[in-house]
Each structure stands twice: as structure tokens, then as C-alpha cells.
Design a protein around this motif. Sequence first.
Motif, PDB file in Angstrom:
ATOM      1  N   LYS A 753      50.017  56.342  38.581  1.00  9.12           N
ATOM      2  CA  LYS A 753      49.552  55.182  39.342  1.00  9.12           C
ATOM      3  C   LYS A 753      48.030  55.220  39.391  1.00  9.12           C
ATOM      4  CE  LYS A 753      50.098  52.718  43.747  1.00  9.12           C
ATOM      5  NZ  LYS A 753      50.761  52.700  45.081  1.00  9.12           N
ATOM      6  N   LYS A 755      44.214  52.430  39.473  1.00  5.37           N
ATOM      7  CA  LYS A 755      43.607  51.144  39.793  1.00  5.37           C
ATOM      8  C   LYS A 755      42.374  50.962  38.915  1.00  5.37           C
ATOM      9  CE  LYS A 755      41.170  53.212  43.734  1.00  5.37           C
ATOM     10  NZ  LYS A 755      40.973  53.155  45.207  1.00  5.37           N
ATOM     11  N   LYS A 788      52.851  38.550  36.204  1.00  8.23           N
ATOM     12  CA  LYS A 788      52.691  37.529  37.239  1.00  8.23           C
ATOM     13  C   LYS A 788      52.207  36.200  36.669  1.00  8.23           C
ATOM     14  CE  LYS A 788      53.630  40.594  40.426  1.00  8.23           C
ATOM     15  NZ  LYS A 788      53.816  41.771  39.536  1.00  8.23           N
ATOM     16  N   GLU A 819      40.335  48.073  33.423  1.00 11.11           N
ATOM     17  CA  GLU A 819      39.539  46.841  33.433  1.00 11.11           C
ATOM     18  C   GLU A 819      39.176  46.368  32.024  1.00 11.11           C
ATOM     19  OE1 GLU A 819      36.645  50.214  34.587  1.00 11.11           O
ATOM     20  OE2 GLU A 819      38.777  49.720  34.782  1.00 11.11           O
ATOM     21  N   ARG A 823      43.064  43.709  31.101  1.00 12.75           N
ATOM     22  CA  ARG A 823      42.511  42.479  31.667  1.00 12.75           C
ATOM     23  C   ARG A 823      43.150  41.237  31.055  1.00 12.75           C
ATOM     24  NH1 ARG A 823      36.418  41.578  29.040  1.00 12.75           N
ATOM     25  NH2 ARG A 823      37.161  40.891  26.991  1.00 12.75           N
ATOM     26  N   VAL A 833      40.582  39.357  35.025  1.00 14.47           N
ATOM     27  CA  VAL A 833      41.134  40.086  36.165  1.00 14.47           C
ATOM     28  C   VAL A 833      42.149  41.102  35.648  1.00 14.47           C
ATOM     29  CG1 VAL A 833      40.819  38.148  37.759  1.00 14.47           C
ATOM     30  CG2 VAL A 833      42.987  38.405  36.518  1.00 14.47           C
ATOM     31  N   ASP A 835      45.757  42.359  36.767  1.00 15.98           N
ATOM     32  CA  ASP A 835      46.844  42.091  37.705  1.00 15.98           C
ATOM     33  C   ASP A 835      47.502  43.399  38.128  1.00 15.98           C
ATOM     34  OD1 ASP A 835      46.540  39.345  37.664  1.00 15.98           O
ATOM     35  OD2 ASP A 835      47.931  39.071  35.984  1.00 15.98           O
ATOM     36  N   PRO A 836      47.670  43.619  39.418  1.00 13.55           N
ATOM     37  CA  PRO A 836      48.433  44.794  39.852  1.00 13.55           C
ATOM     38  C   PRO A 836      49.894  44.651  39.466  1.00 13.55           C
ATOM     39  CG  PRO A 836      47.953  43.344  41.708  1.00 13.55           C
ATOM     40  CD  PRO A 836      47.197  42.794  40.538  1.00 13.55           C
ATOM     41  N   GLY A 859      47.508  49.543  40.942  1.00  7.72           N
ATOM     42  CA  GLY A 859      47.387  49.025  42.298  1.00  7.72           C
ATOM     43  C   GLY A 859      46.135  48.185  42.465  1.00  7.72           C
ATOM     44  N   GLN A 860      45.893  47.788  43.711  1.00  8.35           N
ATOM     45  CA  GLN A 860      44.729  46.965  44.014  1.00  8.35           C
ATOM     46  C   GLN A 860      43.442  47.781  43.932  1.00  8.35           C
ATOM     47  OE1 GLN A 860      44.745  43.846  44.309  1.00  8.35           O
ATOM     48  NE2 GLN A 860      46.828  43.224  44.866  1.00  8.35           N
TER      49      GLN A 860
END
Length: 860
Positions: A753, A755, A788, A819, A823, A833, A835-836, A859-860
Amino acid sequence: MYLDPDRGFEERAADLVSRMTLEEKVSQMQNSAAAIPRLGVPAYDWWNEALHGVARAGGATVFPQAIAMAATFDAPLMHQIATTISDEARAKHHEFIRQDLHGRYQGLTFWSPNINIFRDPRWGRGQETYGEDPYLTSRMGVNFVEGLQGDDPKYRKVDATAKHFAVHSGPEHNRHEFDVHPDPRDLHETYLPAFQALVQEAHVDAVMGAYNRVNGESASASQLLLQDTLRRDWGFKGYVVSDCDSIEDIYKHHKIVGTAEEAAALGVKRGLELNCGRTYGALANAVKQGLVSEAEIDAAVKQLMTARMRLGMFDPPERVPYANIPYSVNQAPEHDALALRAARESLVLLKNDGLLPLSPSIKRVAVVGPTADDPMALLGNYYGTPAHPVTVLEGIRKAVPNAQVVYARGAELVEGREDTNAARAIDSRYLRPAAGSTAQGLKGEYFRGRTLSGKPVISRVDPQVRFRWDNVAPTAELVARGEMRADQAMGTEDFSIRWTGQLLPPQDGTYTLSVVADDGFRLYVDGKKVAERWKDSARERIDDVKLDLKGGSAHDIRLEYFQHYNDASVRLAWRMPGESELPPLQAALAAAHDADAVVFVGGLTGEVEGEEMDVNYPGFSGGDRTDLRLPKPQQELLEAVQGTGKPVVAVLTTGSALAIDWAQQHVPAILLAWYPGQRGGDAVADALFGKTSPGGRLPVTFYKADAQLPDFEDYSMKNRTYRYYEGEALYPFGHGLSYSHFDYSGLKLDRRKGKPGEPLQVTLQVRNDGKVSADEVVQLYLKPVDPKRPRALKDLRGFTRVQLAPGEQREVAFTVVPERDLRVYDPQREAYVVDPGQYEVQVGASSADIRLRQGYMVGQ
């Protein structure tokens, strides 16, 4: 000040521009920039080509076509190739300068690489690209640019040019007027990433605009592309050049404005400094009409002169390290060896039912097919002149010297085309320049003009009459080597040649002599004119004449040839008695029946797929393709030789995907050779007979013949390429087999996991479980599990090519940066962006052959 090498390039360029008149400034903004003698500014042509070797500048090492180099999946090799190309480019340029030559294809600003996305296999220029995937294109392109431009802290080795910016990939027939309206996600996730990588990572010095419009704007004069994206968002510091005559298109075909002055002014205001073409010649009037200011002209010319300063064009040669590269590097043996390595690595084994490799002790081999002995099948487009190109037929004969190798062309390349390449040039051992001479070949006398009159520019013995000069003069190499002064040289047009000597037939019988020429010729045997076509021709034409000749005797022969304009080529060929007089298909079948194995060599050449071509055969239109299947005459030949019951290997030359469903179902082995460059025949033979194991991978998806592809003019990525295609491919992106087998194990993620801002380390073990040393291309893909928003099904985000001996195991590592690698573009926020959510890390041997996978949460 501008001649002071100790001052900064921009300062010097500004000083030089300040001394120019408006007309002189405008003269520097066109590809053929005029000399300014009073300021010591020499003439310079910005138009030079180096797609897979220095092109159109005489003899040069010719590497595999760009799509084939992409198939190596070997980024370090790409850097090495580009470094070699730029070595030859520098050596050639400085020799041209020593001869006071400043013309096209003699400079240091190269309009390569082509990093457009090969979104549709019908595009004829897709062969120039690195395939359909933005990440692969980025990695290969960055390495190519860095190899071209060099690593000196002060001087550029050469300038590379990222083209064609942007959203440009056919059709060819309407490229001068077409308007593309890409979905913002497709624009930012598919069409722009490679350009961004070359600008921000490789610091490419030039970008070339495209012909078409994008959202109503000319791509060569686009606020969105050139100002907002290239300069504002990416921080581009170099110069922009138009594709040739694309500024003219603005008012003539796109009709965005009404006059040349308006089109030229729009180009300058939108940030395009250099015009390939003549339309910027209207800029002086545009200034007078108030359409553009002289200050804007000054800024553009300063940018161009800074580029020339950085290339060392105004500095003493001893101050420029690249100026010391000797001319002897051109076509050096080590460059030839690198071309062979690249060709070997580019080969893709599509299918093998155990037939390959063939035994080197094989007794009889039949080689059939229209590209087996065609040098053009090695080259693709935008190529130089190789010293000793090796066709597939020649490579096979060298690889198995004790075998009986019988060749039969068997079929035309495409239906309805006169195949001039079927004629086999007369070998030097059957020619001598004069009675009693021990030399081999014919005496060649080369004249200016088309009338064979005056004193010859050169006289020499040519071993064969087998020449294809294209855009290069016959004396270009002599001038480049310093063996002839520039003012003594011939041009690329309006010349003539007379070859004289004797023909020495080895046996009695009826010989078919052939002359293949563009433009005119006359052929005399024993003082009698036996063939003539003393007129211009739009392309190569072949003329045959049958003659009864006596073996062991000498027959006087004279061939006269003239070149008017465009490409120049001439070949004196024959078919000897005893060679099959059967129709081509029957001759191929006869050869196959007597063979232990059959090698079919077919597909395409750059003469039927390419850039805006006058080609309209069945399955082809204007350089593009309308049918992905093997051309009908070749398909019939392949089915016929397979029907003999003999083992058949299909070797395919092409710059694009072929829908070869029938071959996949019926032919035991299929090897994809692409356009493999000057040593392609050796590379293919090495693979066929087991000296090497194929290790290339497909940089494009091969679709089935019945696949329903979107409309060619539809630039939406929906249902295109492995990233969005919803059907089952014939061969998936990344596919390629080997003579060995590799085991993947031990996939580890250093975190499950993460970010944005937290790199993910991925490692695994790869082992060669086979019996031969071979290369494996390990590929990493990232797949969103429950996306999403609309996005690619999966994305290639890492690859590495490893060579492993039998039993050898090695750790392979990748770094995933969320990133960068995860992305997507958010049109509402007009930003990228991450997306989580849940993603899957996939590692395998192709986009479809995934061996290991693990989940990864962002995650965020």
C-alpha cells in the motif's frame, strides 16, 4: 562579439541578429537559409534525416527501421545506435564543410525521431515510429535523442527533432487538410506523453509541427500545442520547425487565413521559428503590413542562431570536440557489427511448432517469395546507402555454404505491380572492362548532362551495374572523402553514364538480359542496339530482351543511361540458360518439391507503404493500407508451397502489422524480420539456423483479419491498441517467442500500500530453463482493478531485456512511481491525477502472457 567563442551562445546570437537587416533575418527562418557574406554567415540547410542512420547523404550505416528498433525492447542499445548515427553525421558534415558544401542533407539538424503513436496499422508511416505504446515510445525516444545530441556540457553533437507534434498518424491522402478533435484524455494519456518525455528528460532541441489541424488550429501554428503545452507547461527552450509546407497549408488547404503573409505571421506568433518551405519568405511583407512585429522576428531568429552557435558552427573546429571525429568512422566495421546486432535483436518469432531452428547441415533449401532477394525489403523509408546490404537470400546462402539453395521469386509483391526487383544483376565475374583485361566489371564514364558528351567527370571500373542513388549524386562519396573537389562533382539530376566492356557468358544458350532504369537507357550487344527507352519515367521500369549467346566467348556490351530528375537507379541484369522458364508460381513449387525445407520470404517493402505515395494497388492507397492481409499473390504462393507437404518457414518483411491468420493456423514457423537494415539477411539466417535465438517483441498489436477496427480517421483510442482493444488479438503487444524457456518466480513488492510520492520497488527472479543462451524481455504492466473513470485496460510501465545462459538466474528490478506511472488526465481539473484504489502489478513475457501478479493499493 558574435564570433567570440568565450561568450555565451544566446549573447552571441543576439549580437548577430542585431546586425541583420529584416530581409536577412527572414532568410534565416526557412530551411534553406541563405548566406550572409558581410557577416560571415554561411548558407545552411536545416533539413537533414537520421531516422535509422544518416539518410540521403550517400553511404552510411543503415540500421533496422524505427519500428524494428522498437521491437528490440532494448533502450541501452537504442542509445548506442543513436551515438553511432551521430558520429557518422558529424564526420560527414565536417567533410562537407571542408569541401565548401552547405546543401540539404549535409548539416547537423536532424528531423528525427518520429514519436507519433502508431494507433492504427493501416498508417503507412507507422514504420517510422516506436509503436503503439506511449511508455515504450518514450523510453526508446529518450535514449535515441540523448545518443544523437551527445553529452558535452557546452556543445550539441547534433540537434534531434521530435516529430510530428501532435496527434498525427494518418491517413496520408488528406493530411494537409484534416482536422483532428481528440478526446482530452486521449490527447494527454496517449498522444502527448512521449513528446513530454523527450522535452523534459532528453531536452530535445527541436520539435516539428504536424500537417493536420488539431481542434481547428494548424498543428504548426497552435496556441494549445506550441504555446500552452510545449512552452508554458513543459518549459521547452528549443525551436519549432514546420513539417514541409505545412505553413503553406494554413492558407491553401486549411484556409484558416487567406494569404501567405497571414499564414507566416500566424506561425511566428504561435511560436514556430523555422519554416520548411518558402512561405516564411512573405514575412518581410507581413511586418510591413503590421501582421507581425520585427521584434517577434528577432526573437525567432535569435533562437535559431543560438542553436547553430551551440552546434559549434561559428567556432574554431579545435574548440568543438565533435569536429574531430574522423571521416573514417563512416560505415566503420564496428558500425556494421552494431547493425547486425540490432537486426538480430529486432527479430520476432511469432510462431514455432518445433521446426526452427533448421539444421545447419541441411542439404537442400528452397527460398521463395518476392522480398527474399530485394534490398529494398531491408530499408523501409528515410534510409542511407549501405555499402554491402545483405538480403535474406544472400544471408541464407552464406549461413549454409554446403547446401543447395534454390531461389524462385514465385509471385509479385502486390497484385498489378511491375516488380523490377526480380531482375538479378550480372555478377562481376561475367564482365570485363576491355578485351584482354583481368579486371572484373565494366568501364563506367560519368558525365554532366543527359547527352553523354564532353569529358567524363570520372572514369572507373564498376563491378556491377546495380545502382540506386535516390537523392544522392554518384560522386557524393568521392567529394565527402576529399577525393574530388566540390566544383568538379556531379549533381543529383541531369547526368548520364556509359558502361562499356565485354560480357562473358559461361555457357551456350538463350539469355534474358534486363535493364531496370529510372530514367532512360540504351543497350548494345556486339555493336547492335537490342533495347532502348531513351525517355523519362516516373519510376523504375524493366525491359527484357532475349539473346542467343555463345559460352566461353566475349560479347561486346555497351549500356548508356541518363538521369533527369527525382530518384536515380539503373541495373543490368540477366537470367541464364537453364534457369527456370516456368511461370513464377510453378518455378517456386518445383523448387519446393526438391527441397528439404522451404523458406518463404514475403510481406511488404517501403515501396508500397510509406509517406504520401503514388501507390494504389489492391490493399494500398496513397502509402496507407486498406487491407491488413498478406497481398493476394503472396498468399496464393504461401498456400501453394505449404501444400507441397514440405516444412515451411515464413519470414515476413514489413513495417506494420499483418493479418496472417491462415499462416498462424497452417505454417509451422513464422519469423518477423521487419525492415531489418543492411545486415538483415545475416540476422535472419542466424536465427533460422540456430546461431542466435530470436528475442524481439511486438511493439504493436497484430489484429485478426476479421477484426472490426474503428474508422481510420477516428482518432479516439477506443478499441485500439492493447491498452483499449476489447477483442482477441492474433498476436498481442509484447509477444515474441524464443528457442529457450524462461521461468518467472519470486515477485516481491516492497510495500502493498502506498500513495503518491512513495516509489514502489518491484523485484522478481527470471531463470533460463532451456538449453540455449537466449534473451528474455521482462515486461511490467499496471492494471486498475476497479477504475473510477474511463482509462486504459492496462499500461506497460517497465521493461528490461536480459541475456541468460542455460540454467542462469537473475534478479530483475523495477521502480514504480505512482504520480508518473498511474496518472490519468482529469478533464474537469485540466490536470493529471492519481486515482486512489486497487491496482494489479503484472509481470510477464507479453501484455497477454502474464506470469506473476500482485495487488497494490494506492491511498490518498
